[in-house]
Design a protein around this motif. Structure first.
Motif, PDB file in Angstrom:
ATOM      1  N   CYS A  54       0.791  -1.311   0.059  1.00 31.18           N
ATOM      2  CA  CYS A  54       0.170  -0.002  -0.096  1.00 31.18           C
ATOM      3  C   CYS A  54       0.935   1.385   0.015  1.00 31.18           C
ATOM      4  CB  CYS A  54      -0.907   0.074   1.123  1.00 31.18           C
ATOM      5  SG  CYS A  54      -2.444  -1.053   0.910  1.00 31.18           S
ATOM      6  N   ASP A  55       2.056   1.189   0.586  1.00 33.76           N
ATOM      7  CA  ASP A  55       2.842   2.448   0.491  1.00 33.76           C
ATOM      8  C   ASP A  55       3.366   2.362  -0.792  1.00 33.76           C
ATOM      9  OD1 ASP A  55       2.569   2.967   3.249  1.00 33.76           O
ATOM     10  OD2 ASP A  55       4.647   2.314   3.883  1.00 33.76           O
ATOM     11  N   PHE A  56       3.749   1.513  -1.464  1.00 33.02           N
ATOM     12  CA  PHE A  56       4.229   1.743  -2.877  1.00 33.02           C
ATOM     13  C   PHE A  56       3.034   2.120  -3.672  1.00 33.02           C
ATOM     14  CE2 PHE A  56       8.026  -1.329  -2.135  1.00 33.02           C
ATOM     15  CZ  PHE A  56       8.886  -0.517  -2.746  1.00 33.02           C
ATOM     16  N   ARG A  57       1.691   1.703  -3.500  1.00 37.73           N
ATOM     17  CA  ARG A  57       0.592   2.061  -4.024  1.00 37.73           C
ATOM     18  C   ARG A  57       0.508   3.619  -3.878  1.00 37.73           C
ATOM     19  NH1 ARG A  57      -4.383   0.595  -0.973  1.00 37.73           N
ATOM     20  NH2 ARG A  57      -3.476   2.461  -0.074  1.00 37.73           N
ATOM     21  N   ASP A  58       0.621   4.132  -2.608  1.00 31.89           N
ATOM     22  CA  ASP A  58       0.343   5.472  -2.473  1.00 31.89           C
ATOM     23  C   ASP A  58       1.426   6.397  -2.946  1.00 31.89           C
ATOM     24  OD1 ASP A  58      -1.971   4.674  -1.113  1.00 31.89           O
ATOM     25  OD2 ASP A  58      -1.056   4.674   0.951  1.00 31.89           O
ATOM     26  N   ALA A  87      -8.137  -6.456  -3.431  1.00 34.93           N
ATOM     27  CA  ALA A  87      -8.531  -6.027  -2.210  1.00 34.93           C
ATOM     28  C   ALA A  87      -7.659  -4.759  -1.541  1.00 34.93           C
ATOM     29  CB  ALA A  87      -8.170  -7.243  -0.954  1.00 34.93           C
ATOM     30  N   GLU A  88      -6.734  -4.422  -2.103  1.00 29.71           N
ATOM     31  CA  GLU A  88      -5.799  -3.276  -1.552  1.00 29.71           C
ATOM     32  C   GLU A  88      -5.880  -2.387  -2.941  1.00 29.71           C
ATOM     33  OE1 GLU A  88      -5.281  -2.923   1.310  1.00 29.71           O
ATOM     34  OE2 GLU A  88      -5.471  -5.196   1.583  1.00 29.71           O
ATOM     35  N   GLY A  89      -6.421  -2.601  -3.805  1.00 37.47           N
ATOM     36  CA  GLY A  89      -6.542  -1.520  -4.962  1.00 37.47           C
ATOM     37  C   GLY A  89      -5.007  -1.390  -5.758  1.00 37.47           C
ATOM     38  N   ALA A 144       9.062  -3.583   6.757  1.00 38.26           N
ATOM     39  CA  ALA A 144       7.881  -2.988   5.809  1.00 38.26           C
ATOM     40  C   ALA A 144       7.387  -1.687   5.883  1.00 38.26           C
ATOM     41  CB  ALA A 144       6.869  -4.027   5.896  1.00 38.26           C
ATOM     42  N   THR A 145       7.093  -1.216   7.224  1.00 40.07           N
ATOM     43  CA  THR A 145       6.893   0.206   7.721  1.00 40.07           C
ATOM     44  C   THR A 145       7.898   1.140   7.392  1.00 40.07           C
ATOM     45  OG1 THR A 145       5.459  -1.056   9.269  1.00 40.07           O
ATOM     46  CG2 THR A 145       5.641   1.380   9.379  1.00 40.07           C
ATOM     47  N   GLY A 146       7.601   2.141   6.830  1.00 43.56           N
ATOM     48  CA  GLY A 146       8.495   3.178   6.409  1.00 43.56           C
ATOM     49  C   GLY A 146       9.498   2.994   5.457  1.00 43.56           C
ATOM     50  N   HIS A 147       9.574   1.784   4.646  1.00 42.47           N
ATOM     51  CA  HIS A 147      10.550   1.532   3.861  1.00 42.47           C
ATOM     52  C   HIS A 147      10.430   2.505   2.522  1.00 42.47           C
ATOM     53  CE1 HIS A 147      13.119  -0.496   1.010  1.00 42.47           C
ATOM     54  NE2 HIS A 147      11.906  -0.857   0.320  1.00 42.47           N
ATOM     55  N   VAL A 148       9.261   2.363   2.082  1.00 43.95           N
ATOM     56  CA  VAL A 148       9.016   3.261   0.809  1.00 43.95           C
ATOM     57  C   VAL A 148       9.521   4.646   1.007  1.00 43.95           C
ATOM     58  CG1 VAL A 148       7.196   3.942  -1.132  1.00 43.95           C
ATOM     59  CG2 VAL A 148       7.469   1.602  -0.010  1.00 43.95           C
ATOM     60  N   GLU A 149       9.137   5.161   2.140  1.00 41.02           N
ATOM     61  CA  GLU A 149       9.281   6.619   2.491  1.00 41.02           C
ATOM     62  C   GLU A 149      10.845   6.962   2.416  1.00 41.02           C
ATOM     63  OE1 GLU A 149       8.851   9.938   6.214  1.00 41.02           O
ATOM     64  OE2 GLU A 149       7.415   8.273   5.878  1.00 41.02           O
ATOM     65  N   ARG A 150      11.574   5.851   3.085  1.00 41.36           N
ATOM     66  CA  ARG A 150      13.227   5.937   3.054  1.00 41.36           C
ATOM     67  C   ARG A 150      13.576   5.921   1.655  1.00 41.36           C
ATOM     68  NH1 ARG A 150      12.290   3.508   7.672  1.00 41.36           N
ATOM     69  NH2 ARG A 150      12.776   1.284   6.921  1.00 41.36           N
ATOM     70  N   LEU A 151      13.153   4.749   0.897  1.00 41.88           N
ATOM     71  CA  LEU A 151      13.431   4.766  -0.489  1.00 41.88           C
ATOM     72  C   LEU A 151      13.305   5.987  -1.413  1.00 41.88           C
ATOM     73  CD1 LEU A 151      14.531   2.811  -2.684  1.00 41.88           C
ATOM     74  CD2 LEU A 151      11.964   2.049  -3.081  1.00 41.88           C
ATOM     75  N   ARG A 152      12.248   6.569  -1.114  1.00 42.06           N
ATOM     76  CA  ARG A 152      11.827   7.947  -2.088  1.00 42.06           C
ATOM     77  C   ARG A 152      12.708   8.849  -1.524  1.00 42.06           C
ATOM     78  NH1 ARG A 152       5.649   9.418  -1.541  1.00 42.06           N
ATOM     79  NH2 ARG A 152       6.734  11.462  -2.456  1.00 42.06           N
ATOM     80  N   LYS A 153      13.070   8.946  -0.335  1.00 38.20           N
ATOM     81  CA  LYS A 153      14.079   9.972   0.209  1.00 38.20           C
ATOM     82  C   LYS A 153      15.509   9.804  -0.540  1.00 38.20           C
ATOM     83  CE  LYS A 153      12.262  11.516   4.552  1.00 38.20           C
ATOM     84  NZ  LYS A 153      12.195  11.299   5.911  1.00 38.20           N
ATOM     85  N   ASP A 154      15.879   8.328  -0.545  1.00 40.69           N
ATOM     86  CA  ASP A 154      17.075   8.051  -1.243  1.00 40.69           C
ATOM     87  C   ASP A 154      17.163   8.523  -2.654  1.00 40.69           C
ATOM     88  OD1 ASP A 154      18.184   6.996   1.291  1.00 40.69           O
ATOM     89  OD2 ASP A 154      17.896   4.995   0.677  1.00 40.69           O
TER      90      ASP A 154
END
Length: 157
Positions: A54-58, A87-89, A144-154
């Motif tokens: 869902c973080d990747f989706r968002d 289920a998760e769109g 899992a939690t916070g990973h996508v946000e950190r990746l985006r910053k990187d």
């Protein structure tokens, strides 16, 4: 899994062709000329994997606008991936690596610690593959939690 089986920046990304949630074949080479985030997760519809997906989706629109496509890979069957997607769109391809051969080639399957025990399993991992098919980032044992946000910053996106 030993460190020597892991991918490093500059390595050629191992090619793959896997079935997506609809039974269509998707290959890494389909993305040549674009950067792609390839992430490996243990199981569809579990709490951590759902949070990560869902973080990747968002973040997908921002990642796409910056030139990054996203592919999620798990050992699930296509039908389970379709149910998870619906289920998760989820709006990016989910790929089935049922025999775990792709995960193994990428160093994302092997020994890991789970609740203090050493077990064989999927090592939650994320890679950025550049437009030439080379590894630009290799992140193993991500949370899992916070990973996508950190990746985006990187990635600066």
């Amino acid at each position: 899994m030993s460190e020597q089986n892991r991918l490093s920046i500059g390595d050629k990304a191992p090619e793959f062709s896997l079935l997506d949630a609809d039974g269509n074949t998707v290959s890494l080479s389909d993305y040549r000329g674009r950067s792609v985030v390839v992430y490996f997760y243990p199981a569809a519809s579990t709490p951590g994997c759902t949070k990560e997906a869902c973080d990747f989706r968002d973040s997908l629109a921002v990642l796409n606008d910056a030139g990054f496509d996203v592919l999620g890979i798990s050992p699930d069957k296509p039908a389970k991936l379709a149910a998870f997607r619906d289920a998760e769109g989820l709006t990016f391809p989910l790929l089935a690596d049922e025999d775990k051969s792709v995960m193994t080639a990428w160093g994302a399957f092997g020994e890991k610690q789970n609740y203090g025990k050493t077990v064989q399993g999927v090592i939650r991992s994320t890679f950025v593959v550049d437009a030439d098919g080379k590894i630009a980032k290799a992140l193993y044992n991500v949370k899992a939690t916070g990973h996508v946000e950190r990746l985006r910053k990187d990635l600066g996106v």
